[in-house]
Design a protein around this motif. Sequence first.
Motif, mmCIF file in Angstrom:
data_model
loop_
_atom_site.group_PDB
_atom_site.id
_atom_site.type_symbol
_atom_site.label_atom_id
_atom_site.label_comp_id
_atom_site.label_asym_id
_atom_site.label_seq_id
_atom_site.Cartn_x
_atom_site.Cartn_y
_atom_site.Cartn_z
ATOM 1 N N ALA A 1 0.910 -1.255 -0.248
ATOM 2 C CA ALA A 1 0.006 -0.038 -0.019
ATOM 3 C C ALA A 1 0.808 1.145 -0.121
ATOM 4 O O ALA A 1 0.475 2.097 -0.615
ATOM 5 N N PHE A 2 1.975 1.195 0.652
ATOM 6 C CA PHE A 2 2.993 2.517 0.790
ATOM 7 C C PHE A 2 3.542 2.527 -0.630
ATOM 8 O O PHE A 2 3.568 3.794 -0.894
ATOM 9 N N ILE A 3 4.078 1.542 -1.016
ATOM 10 C CA ILE A 3 4.705 1.568 -2.402
ATOM 11 C C ILE A 3 3.685 1.977 -3.454
ATOM 12 O O ILE A 3 3.860 3.003 -4.336
ATOM 13 N N CYS A 4 2.483 1.438 -3.662
ATOM 14 C CA CYS A 4 1.648 1.923 -4.829
ATOM 15 C C CYS A 4 1.080 3.325 -4.440
ATOM 16 O O CYS A 4 0.785 4.017 -5.394
ATOM 17 N N SER A 5 1.087 3.804 -3.062
ATOM 18 C CA SER A 5 0.412 5.171 -3.059
ATOM 19 C C SER A 5 1.412 6.254 -3.531
ATOM 20 O O SER A 5 0.910 7.236 -3.594
ATOM 21 N N MET A 6 2.800 6.019 -3.518
ATOM 22 C CA MET A 6 3.581 7.148 -4.075
ATOM 23 C C MET A 6 3.247 7.484 -5.286
ATOM 24 O O MET A 6 3.305 8.610 -5.461
ATOM 25 N N PRO A 7 3.109 6.714 -6.272
ATOM 26 C CA PRO A 7 2.954 7.394 -7.809
ATOM 27 C C PRO A 7 1.387 7.869 -7.723
ATOM 28 O O PRO A 7 0.971 8.871 -8.446
ATOM 29 N N ALA A 8 0.488 7.015 -6.861
ATOM 30 C CA ALA A 8 -0.841 7.557 -6.926
ATOM 31 C C ALA A 8 -0.994 9.019 -6.459
ATOM 32 O O ALA A 8 -1.908 9.791 -6.784
#
Length: 393
Positions: free
Chosen positions: A58-65
Amino acid sequence: MNFIRKSGIHYAWIVLAAACVLSIISRADSASFAVFIDPLAEKFGWMRGDISLAYSLAFICSMPAMLVFGWLGDRYGARALMIGASLMISVGTVLLGMIQEVWHLYVLYGVFVGALGNAAFMVLLPVIVTRWFERKMGLALGFYWAALGAGPAIFAPLFRWMIDTRGWESTFMVVGLAFGGILLVFSSLIRTSPAEMGLSAYGAAEAEKGKPASAADAVSLRSVLAGRPIWLLMGCHHLGCAGHAVILAHGVSIVSRFTFSLLTERFGGRAVLTWAIFGQSLSILTLLFATEAWHFYAFAVIFGICYGGEMVGFPIINRHMFGASAPLSSIFSFETIGASSGMALGGWLGGVLFDHSGNYTSAILVAAGIGFLALPLALWLPRHRREVAPAAA
């Protein structure tokens, strides 16, 4: 709307109330993730490390989002984005009750609920609050951050009780539908800026007196990224979060989130951010000498105060430093990426250091050292404070 106009309540307070509710509800799943681990391990027999990977994902995917939502919010407005994010959180939470494989957890929690849904609210809401308040901005942000910090205290025990009494499937069906309804209702109350309703920000009339005309000049994202302050702020957020993620205590940060928002507006971001980082890093070092229970309680209080203070000032700093016409959502998204990457790094680093050394001494030293690295970045920021009109002052 007519009642609000007749009552004389400025719509900024409605936006603030909606933002507080949205911040609590939108992060309920992610803030309570720890209570999901044991029930999932017992129900499916999954390894705890495999379950925890969903949180990291969730942390990793949230960055580009965050970058995408920040840009879309500046360009097209926030309300439609938050309504879409509300649907993602609602549907994703309901489907969490139906998972059968661990990859279902990764997709539904790690991507839809934890990353895409949360990223929209995390990046857009604090900036919206700053746009609606020219006066009492620190007070408004204080209420917002305090509400955000109260979420885990409310929902972690509630989720655990519901799972124990109603079961996994029923809990997430009820929670998903209830949360979806609340998020949609309060998202519909949000307006990106007062201009959408033909209004001015709260206190704008007084603040405009004596303010230089240049404060209203348009600022582009390209010009902001070409300057030094945005990268210093991003670095401060990254190192500050990496430092406190190694050793994290949430206890009294709710109070400090409120207080430090007021202090940031009153005294300027550079001074308050510097003292928060210094206090956070220095308090970690005291753990090396802690031998009695009261030592740890004292650490928890000091660290918790500074931990909450480090994170809350960035939307106010951005408004003061770059101006109301700047692409504030995009700017804040870059800083939030610094925070997210710092949290991911610090959380991983703490475990690795303990595994290699067998004690927490190295983790304490590294956590404090990382925090102190942020001090020169904070001090390198230009001085900035809200420009107050002579009459208002």
